[in-house]
Write a protein that holds these residues in place. Structure first.
Motif, PDB file in Angstrom:
ATOM      1  N   UNK A  27       0.825  -0.837  -0.280  1.00  0.00           N
ATOM      2  CA  UNK A  27      -0.059  -0.089   0.262  1.00  0.00           C
ATOM      3  C   UNK A  27       0.786   1.455   0.091  1.00  0.00           C
ATOM      4  N   UNK A  28       1.886   0.902   0.683  1.00  0.00           N
ATOM      5  CA  UNK A  28       2.818   2.688   0.757  1.00  0.00           C
ATOM      6  C   UNK A  28       3.701   2.875  -0.566  1.00  0.00           C
ATOM      7  N   UNK A  29       3.429   1.438  -1.583  1.00  0.00           N
ATOM      8  CA  UNK A  29       4.053   1.977  -2.684  1.00  0.00           C
ATOM      9  C   UNK A  29       3.462   2.627  -3.500  1.00  0.00           C
ATOM     10  N   UNK A  30       1.819   3.225  -2.773  1.00  0.00           N
ATOM     11  CA  UNK A  30       1.141   4.177  -3.702  1.00  0.00           C
ATOM     12  C   UNK A  30       1.272   5.345  -4.306  1.00  0.00           C
ATOM     13  N   UNK A  31       0.942   6.502  -4.442  1.00  0.00           N
ATOM     14  CA  UNK A  31       1.359   7.678  -4.493  1.00  0.00           C
ATOM     15  C   UNK A  31      -0.694   8.322  -4.448  1.00  0.00           C
ATOM     16  N   UNK A  32      -0.604   8.599  -3.318  1.00  0.00           N
ATOM     17  CA  UNK A  32      -1.575   9.301  -2.613  1.00  0.00           C
ATOM     18  C   UNK A  32      -2.021  10.672  -2.965  1.00  0.00           C
ATOM     19  N   UNK A  33      -1.009  11.214  -3.962  1.00  0.00           N
ATOM     20  CA  UNK A  33      -1.387  12.492  -4.076  1.00  0.00           C
ATOM     21  C   UNK A  33      -1.915  12.630  -6.244  1.00  0.00           C
ATOM     22  N   UNK A  34      -2.214  11.349  -6.728  1.00  0.00           N
ATOM     23  CA  UNK A  34      -2.377  10.957  -8.017  1.00  0.00           C
ATOM     24  C   UNK A  34      -3.976  11.924  -8.527  1.00  0.00           C
ATOM     25  N   UNK A  35      -4.471  12.170  -7.317  1.00  0.00           N
ATOM     26  CA  UNK A  35      -5.768  13.521  -7.715  1.00  0.00           C
ATOM     27  C   UNK A  35      -5.090  15.049  -8.577  1.00  0.00           C
ATOM     28  N   UNK A  36      -3.785  15.577  -7.319  1.00  0.00           N
ATOM     29  CA  UNK A  36      -3.816  16.890  -7.483  1.00  0.00           C
ATOM     30  C   UNK A  36      -2.214  16.949  -8.163  1.00  0.00           C
ATOM     31  N   UNK A  37      -1.885  15.556  -9.322  1.00  0.00           N
ATOM     32  CA  UNK A  37      -0.553  15.862  -9.301  1.00  0.00           C
ATOM     33  C   UNK A  37      -0.422  16.246 -10.456  1.00  0.00           C
TER      34      UNK A  37
END
Length: 247
Positions: free
Chosen positions: A71-81
């Protein structure tokens, strides 16, 4: 004074439920943050709103099917890239509580256990709150009121607040009956009369999600306990109008 809670952090400008959003909320002068927790496949408490990672990250699938490491490998800022080139991982609740050692911010932890019951979630969250000595700075809320009652049973020292999106008759009586000291109603049902009656009864009210200036003015003018907003900067600017001038 009406307190300002940043909804999933300063989510109007920053990626929701990330450490960046929480730090920026603190810098903006929010009194508190609101965040959501789920459990990973290997039982870690992580901060993310949806049961699936699809909307807020570059991944796909359910949180519960990921190990914490994956899960930590994912990017949680993808919406505001477009705004942020830096990768923002999904935080663990431990990470948030570690950061809270450096400030005095209040944290509203929403247990997202309505769709998946997440066995042991309440015990894990409460254990962490106690380990970090944060019982007086954390509020536990949920739409799952059975979970709220269970939290109250496990940890009477921690404040609980039922969330609800539809009208409840005399919600202050209901809150008292389940041992909660506060309620978190949707702003559309948080009428001024309800707020006043509840607070006169000794039950705090923190409506969500308050983003319209008109609603903020209303809540500040009646002295509502607090409210939850995506934009703590706007809320602070409006609150300044209601604070007595020092002279």
């Amino acid at each position: 004074m009406t307190l300002i809670f940043a909804h999933r952090g300063y989510s109007a400008l920053y990626p929701e439920n990330t450490m960046k959003a929480f730090r920026e909320a603190d810098k903006a002068g929010a009194d508190g943050i609101e965040l959501d927790v789920q459990l990973t496949k290997d039982g870690e408490i992580v901060v993310i709103h949806d049961e699936k990672v699809d909307r807020t990250t570059n991944g796909k699938g359910y949180v519960k099917d990921y190990t914490f490491k994956d899960l930590r490998k994912l990017d949680a800022s993808s919406q505001k890239k477009k705004l942020f080139s830096q990768i923002e991982p999904i935080p663990s609740l431990i990470e948030v509580f570690e950061w809270m050692k450096s400030n005095r911010i209040i944290c509203n932890v929403e247990l997202k256990n309505g769709v998946f019951p997440y066995e042991g979630m309440e015990e894990k969250v409460i254990s962490l709150i106690r380990a970090y000595d944060l019982a007086d700075r954390v509020i536990l809320s949920s739409f799952n009121h059975y979970s709220i009652v269970y939290c109250r049973h496990l940890a009477p020292e921690i404040e609980t607040a039922p969330l609800f999106s539809e009208g409840l008759y005399m919600p202050w009586i209901y809150a008292e009956s389940i041992g909660s000291q506060s309620i978190h109603p949707k702003i559309t049902i948080a009428k001024s009369e309800l707020i006043k009656a509840s607070e006169e009864y000794g039950i705090a009210v923190r409506p969500y999600t308050v983003n319209k200036e008109k609603e903020m003015h209303r809540l500040f003018s009646i002295g509502c306990s607090a409210f939850i907003t995506d934009d703590p900067v706007l809320a602070k600017k409006i609150r300044n109008m209601y604070e007595p001038k020092r002279g």
